[in-house]
Design a protein around this motif. Structure first.
Motif, PDB file in Angstrom:
ATOM      1  N   ALA A  80     -18.157  -3.906  13.567  1.00 53.60           N
ATOM      2  CA  ALA A  80     -18.895  -3.943  14.705  1.00 53.60           C
ATOM      3  C   ALA A  80     -18.134  -4.886  15.867  1.00 53.60           C
ATOM      4  CB  ALA A  80     -20.353  -4.265  14.654  1.00 53.60           C
ATOM      5  N   CYS A  81     -17.711  -6.026  15.382  1.00 55.92           N
ATOM      6  CA  CYS A  81     -17.218  -6.839  16.200  1.00 55.92           C
ATOM      7  C   CYS A  81     -15.945  -6.470  16.740  1.00 55.92           C
ATOM      8  CB  CYS A  81     -17.110  -8.311  15.283  1.00 55.92           C
ATOM      9  SG  CYS A  81     -18.528  -9.214  15.250  1.00 55.92           S
ATOM     10  N   LEU A  82     -14.916  -5.807  15.660  1.00 52.85           N
ATOM     11  CA  LEU A  82     -13.670  -5.478  15.830  1.00 52.85           C
ATOM     12  C   LEU A  82     -13.545  -4.344  16.813  1.00 52.85           C
ATOM     13  CD1 LEU A  82     -12.501  -5.858  12.298  1.00 52.85           C
ATOM     14  CD2 LEU A  82     -11.490  -7.196  14.162  1.00 52.85           C
ATOM     15  N   TRP A  83     -14.663  -3.284  16.858  1.00 55.74           N
ATOM     16  CA  TRP A  83     -14.799  -2.277  17.548  1.00 55.74           C
ATOM     17  C   TRP A  83     -15.101  -2.496  19.050  1.00 55.74           C
ATOM     18  CZ3 TRP A  83     -17.654   2.202  14.319  1.00 55.74           C
ATOM     19  CH2 TRP A  83     -16.708   2.665  13.458  1.00 55.74           C
ATOM     20  N   THR A  84     -16.119  -3.630  19.027  1.00 50.73           N
ATOM     21  CA  THR A  84     -16.499  -3.843  20.397  1.00 50.73           C
ATOM     22  C   THR A  84     -15.278  -5.024  21.055  1.00 50.73           C
ATOM     23  OG1 THR A  84     -17.587  -6.010  19.369  1.00 50.73           O
ATOM     24  CG2 THR A  84     -19.094  -3.866  20.228  1.00 50.73           C
ATOM     25  N   GLU A  85     -14.685  -5.408  20.322  1.00 50.35           N
ATOM     26  CA  GLU A  85     -13.486  -6.193  20.950  1.00 50.35           C
ATOM     27  C   GLU A  85     -12.582  -5.476  21.605  1.00 50.35           C
ATOM     28  OE1 GLU A  85      -9.848  -9.068  19.326  1.00 50.35           O
ATOM     29  OE2 GLU A  85     -11.499  -8.743  18.025  1.00 50.35           O
ATOM     30  N   LYS A  86     -12.452  -4.317  20.986  1.00 54.21           N
ATOM     31  CA  LYS A  86     -11.308  -3.273  21.470  1.00 54.21           C
ATOM     32  C   LYS A  86     -11.823  -2.596  22.764  1.00 54.21           C
ATOM     33  CE  LYS A  86      -8.971  -2.188  17.337  1.00 54.21           C
ATOM     34  NZ  LYS A  86      -7.523  -2.589  17.561  1.00 54.21           N
ATOM     35  N   ARG A  87     -13.160  -2.538  22.822  1.00 57.40           N
ATOM     36  CA  ARG A  87     -13.693  -2.072  24.181  1.00 57.40           C
ATOM     37  C   ARG A  87     -14.316  -2.803  25.069  1.00 57.40           C
ATOM     38  NH1 ARG A  87     -14.554   3.686  23.337  1.00 57.40           N
ATOM     39  NH2 ARG A  87     -15.342   3.679  25.472  1.00 57.40           N
ATOM     40  N   VAL A  88     -14.396  -4.134  24.914  1.00 60.68           N
ATOM     41  CA  VAL A  88     -15.016  -5.339  25.681  1.00 60.68           C
ATOM     42  C   VAL A  88     -14.603  -5.002  27.419  1.00 60.68           C
ATOM     43  CG1 VAL A  88     -13.580  -7.128  25.470  1.00 60.68           C
ATOM     44  CG2 VAL A  88     -15.788  -7.391  25.941  1.00 60.68           C
ATOM     45  N   GLN A  89     -13.159  -4.744  27.622  1.00 61.05           N
ATOM     46  CA  GLN A  89     -12.904  -4.590  28.983  1.00 61.05           C
ATOM     47  C   GLN A  89     -13.685  -3.555  29.682  1.00 61.05           C
ATOM     48  OE1 GLN A  89     -11.271  -6.907  30.426  1.00 61.05           O
ATOM     49  NE2 GLN A  89     -11.398  -7.942  28.273  1.00 61.05           N
ATOM     50  N   ALA A  90     -13.973  -2.627  28.870  1.00 61.24           N
ATOM     51  CA  ALA A  90     -14.986  -1.232  29.570  1.00 61.24           C
ATOM     52  C   ALA A  90     -16.292  -1.938  29.815  1.00 61.24           C
ATOM     53  CB  ALA A  90     -14.928  -0.174  28.751  1.00 61.24           C
ATOM     54  N   PHE A  91     -16.845  -3.039  29.363  1.00 55.35           N
ATOM     55  CA  PHE A  91     -18.477  -3.572  29.478  1.00 55.35           C
ATOM     56  C   PHE A  91     -18.584  -3.838  30.952  1.00 55.35           C
ATOM     57  CE2 PHE A  91     -19.325  -5.132  25.010  1.00 55.35           C
ATOM     58  CZ  PHE A  91     -18.825  -3.877  24.270  1.00 55.35           C
ATOM     59  N   ALA A  92     -19.757  -3.362  31.314  1.00 53.77           N
ATOM     60  CA  ALA A  92     -20.438  -3.661  32.512  1.00 53.77           C
ATOM     61  C   ALA A  92     -21.249  -4.740  32.444  1.00 53.77           C
ATOM     62  CB  ALA A  92     -21.230  -2.575  33.096  1.00 53.77           C
ATOM     63  N   PRO A  93     -21.883  -5.514  33.453  1.00 51.32           N
ATOM     64  CA  PRO A  93     -22.591  -6.702  33.442  1.00 51.32           C
ATOM     65  C   PRO A  93     -23.933  -6.583  32.683  1.00 51.32           C
ATOM     66  CG  PRO A  93     -21.638  -6.621  35.413  1.00 51.32           C
ATOM     67  CD  PRO A  93     -21.074  -5.318  34.953  1.00 51.32           C
ATOM     68  N   GLU A  94     -24.646  -5.299  32.821  1.00 52.26           N
ATOM     69  CA  GLU A  94     -25.576  -5.012  31.943  1.00 52.26           C
ATOM     70  C   GLU A  94     -25.540  -4.961  30.494  1.00 52.26           C
ATOM     71  OE1 GLU A  94     -24.117  -0.997  33.979  1.00 52.26           O
ATOM     72  OE2 GLU A  94     -24.272  -3.156  34.516  1.00 52.26           O
ATOM     73  N   ASP A  95     -24.389  -4.678  29.963  1.00 54.96           N
ATOM     74  CA  ASP A  95     -24.069  -4.662  28.697  1.00 54.96           C
ATOM     75  C   ASP A  95     -24.114  -6.010  27.841  1.00 54.96           C
ATOM     76  OD1 ASP A  95     -23.167  -1.741  28.375  1.00 54.96           O
ATOM     77  OD2 ASP A  95     -21.450  -2.418  29.276  1.00 54.96           O
ATOM     78  N   PHE A  96     -24.389  -6.860  28.714  1.00 59.54           N
ATOM     79  CA  PHE A  96     -24.597  -8.208  28.120  1.00 59.54           C
ATOM     80  C   PHE A  96     -25.978  -8.298  27.337  1.00 59.54           C
ATOM     81  CE2 PHE A  96     -25.718 -12.729  27.782  1.00 59.54           C
ATOM     82  CZ  PHE A  96     -24.519 -13.445  27.329  1.00 59.54           C
ATOM     83  N   SER A  97     -26.914  -7.768  27.792  1.00 55.66           N
ATOM     84  CA  SER A  97     -28.144  -7.476  27.083  1.00 55.66           C
ATOM     85  C   SER A  97     -28.012  -7.337  25.538  1.00 55.66           C
ATOM     86  CB  SER A  97     -29.182  -6.742  27.761  1.00 55.66           C
ATOM     87  OG  SER A  97     -28.675  -5.332  27.979  1.00 55.66           O
ATOM     88  N   THR A  98     -27.178  -6.166  25.145  1.00 60.69           N
ATOM     89  CA  THR A  98     -26.564  -5.828  23.723  1.00 60.69           C
ATOM     90  C   THR A  98     -26.090  -6.964  23.269  1.00 60.69           C
ATOM     91  OG1 THR A  98     -26.509  -3.292  24.758  1.00 60.69           O
ATOM     92  CG2 THR A  98     -25.496  -4.125  22.344  1.00 60.69           C
ATOM     93  N   LEU A  99     -25.086  -7.419  23.730  1.00 60.08           N
ATOM     94  CA  LEU A  99     -24.618  -8.692  23.068  1.00 60.08           C
ATOM     95  C   LEU A  99     -25.541 -10.115  22.571  1.00 60.08           C
ATOM     96  CD1 LEU A  99     -21.000  -9.052  24.888  1.00 60.08           C
ATOM     97  CD2 LEU A  99     -21.570  -7.578  22.864  1.00 60.08           C
ATOM     98  N   GLU A 100     -26.527 -10.039  23.684  1.00 54.86           N
ATOM     99  CA  GLU A 100     -27.524 -11.229  23.265  1.00 54.86           C
ATOM    100  C   GLU A 100     -28.367 -10.707  22.267  1.00 54.86           C
ATOM    101  OE1 GLU A 100     -29.597 -14.111  26.556  1.00 54.86           O
ATOM    102  OE2 GLU A 100     -29.694 -12.081  26.932  1.00 54.86           O
ATOM    103  N   LYS A 101     -28.938  -9.326  22.475  1.00 56.87           N
ATOM    104  CA  LYS A 101     -29.684  -8.773  21.277  1.00 56.87           C
ATOM    105  C   LYS A 101     -29.001  -9.233  19.986  1.00 56.87           C
ATOM    106  CE  LYS A 101     -29.965  -4.637  19.964  1.00 56.87           C
ATOM    107  NZ  LYS A 101     -30.476  -3.150  19.673  1.00 56.87           N
ATOM    108  N   TRP A 102     -27.748  -9.049  19.839  1.00 58.24           N
ATOM    109  CA  TRP A 102     -27.024  -9.195  18.420  1.00 58.24           C
ATOM    110  C   TRP A 102     -27.302 -10.406  18.051  1.00 58.24           C
ATOM    111  CZ3 TRP A 102     -22.238  -5.868  19.790  1.00 58.24           C
ATOM    112  CH2 TRP A 102     -22.517  -4.297  19.731  1.00 58.24           C
ATOM    113  N   VAL A 103     -26.772 -11.491  19.077  1.00 55.96           N
ATOM    114  CA  VAL A 103     -27.060 -12.968  18.765  1.00 55.96           C
ATOM    115  C   VAL A 103     -28.142 -13.595  18.453  1.00 55.96           C
ATOM    116  CG1 VAL A 103     -26.512 -15.022  19.696  1.00 55.96           C
ATOM    117  CG2 VAL A 103     -24.771 -13.206  20.358  1.00 55.96           C
ATOM    118  N   HIS A 104     -29.313 -12.857  19.072  1.00 58.05           N
ATOM    119  CA  HIS A 104     -30.520 -13.508  18.863  1.00 58.05           C
ATOM    120  C   HIS A 104     -31.128 -12.836  17.751  1.00 58.05           C
ATOM    121  CE1 HIS A 104     -30.406 -15.292  22.781  1.00 58.05           C
ATOM    122  NE2 HIS A 104     -31.436 -15.835  22.521  1.00 58.05           N
ATOM    123  N   ARG A 105     -31.036 -11.462  17.197  1.00 50.12           N
ATOM    124  CA  ARG A 105     -31.643 -10.822  16.263  1.00 50.12           C
ATOM    125  C   ARG A 105     -30.922 -10.795  14.927  1.00 50.12           C
ATOM    126  NH1 ARG A 105     -33.971  -4.927  18.190  1.00 50.12           N
ATOM    127  NH2 ARG A 105     -35.087  -6.643  19.739  1.00 50.12           N
TER     128      ARG A 105
END
Length: 235
Positions: A80-105
């Protein structure tokens, strides 16, 4: 999407072996779930299967990564980390909530924490630096991994000389934390910051060394000249 996830999981199972699993368990104090696969092999599986998902929408990829994180298997979190790393430049500000969920949960060990935060979260913060305030909130968490994440998300920015004021603010928040994983995390962040900002990190350490945990202090000064290290370690 399910077919791709099933393929990834089948390949991970087939690449696993018990000896590697037992060796891997020895690197962690906490209980973790491992297939038992060498890191190089996990990267190869992630890379090969990314070719099947790279044309998918960002939403689809995040959904698949969410399933990988939810599994609790460390090697799946690495994919999952390797896939998101490849796409992170396409992330929008609202996608931080997904990253935050993964960190917290889902983050429950230093390897998953660092793999996610060194790259995907760190890259996101470089793209959207207004989210540094979120990392400062993480540093005030009761969760050891969320606190570590606040620091290790800034490893690469620190190395590049970015965000020094924010780095020192997070170090101040974490300064007297008693958890060794947190101490190592913010000590590592300061060590990277010492490359472009040696004097500032040294001054920070000298100002706080009376109550800064020795683990964090040793990490912070590791790359400094011997004379500075000796001064920082004086009792």
């Amino acid at each position: 999407m399910n077919e791709i996830l099933e393929k990834v999981r089948r390949e991970l199972r087939e690449a696993s072996d018990e000896k590697t699993r037992q060796t891997g368990l020895g690197y962690f104090k906490e209980e973790i779930n491992l297939y038992g696969i060498r890191a190089k092999t996990v990267k190869e599986i992630a890379k090969q299967n990314y070719s099947l998902v790279k044309s998918r929408s960002k939403k689809d990829i995040l959904t698949m990564c969410d399933s990988l994180w939810e599994s609790g298997m460390m090697e799946e979190t690495f994919v999952a980390c390797l896939w998101t790393e490849k796409r992170v430049q396409a992330f929008a500000p609202e996608d931080f909530s997904t990253l935050e969920k993964w960190v917290h949960r889902y983050v429950n060990n230093w390897a998953s924490c660092d793999t996610l935060c060194n790259h995907t979260v760190g890259d996101f913060i470089q793209k959207y630096p207004d989210h540094l305030a979120k990392l400062k909130n993480w540093a005030r968490s009761d969760n050891r991994w969320v606190k570590r994440a606040a620091a290790v998300s800034l490893i690469i920015p620190a190395r590049r000389g970015m965000f020094p004021d924010d780095i020192f603010e997070i170090a101040e928040i974490l300064l007297m934390d008693r958890d060794d994983m947190v101490q190592k995390g913010y000590g590592w962040m300061l060590k990277e910051a010492s490359k472009p900002y040696q004097k500032e990190v040294f001054d920070f350490v000298m100002r706080n060394r009376a109550f800064m945990p020795r683990t964090a202090l040793r990490y912070a000064i590791e790359k400094m000249p011997a004379d500075l290290r000796a001064r920082a370690m004086e009792k």
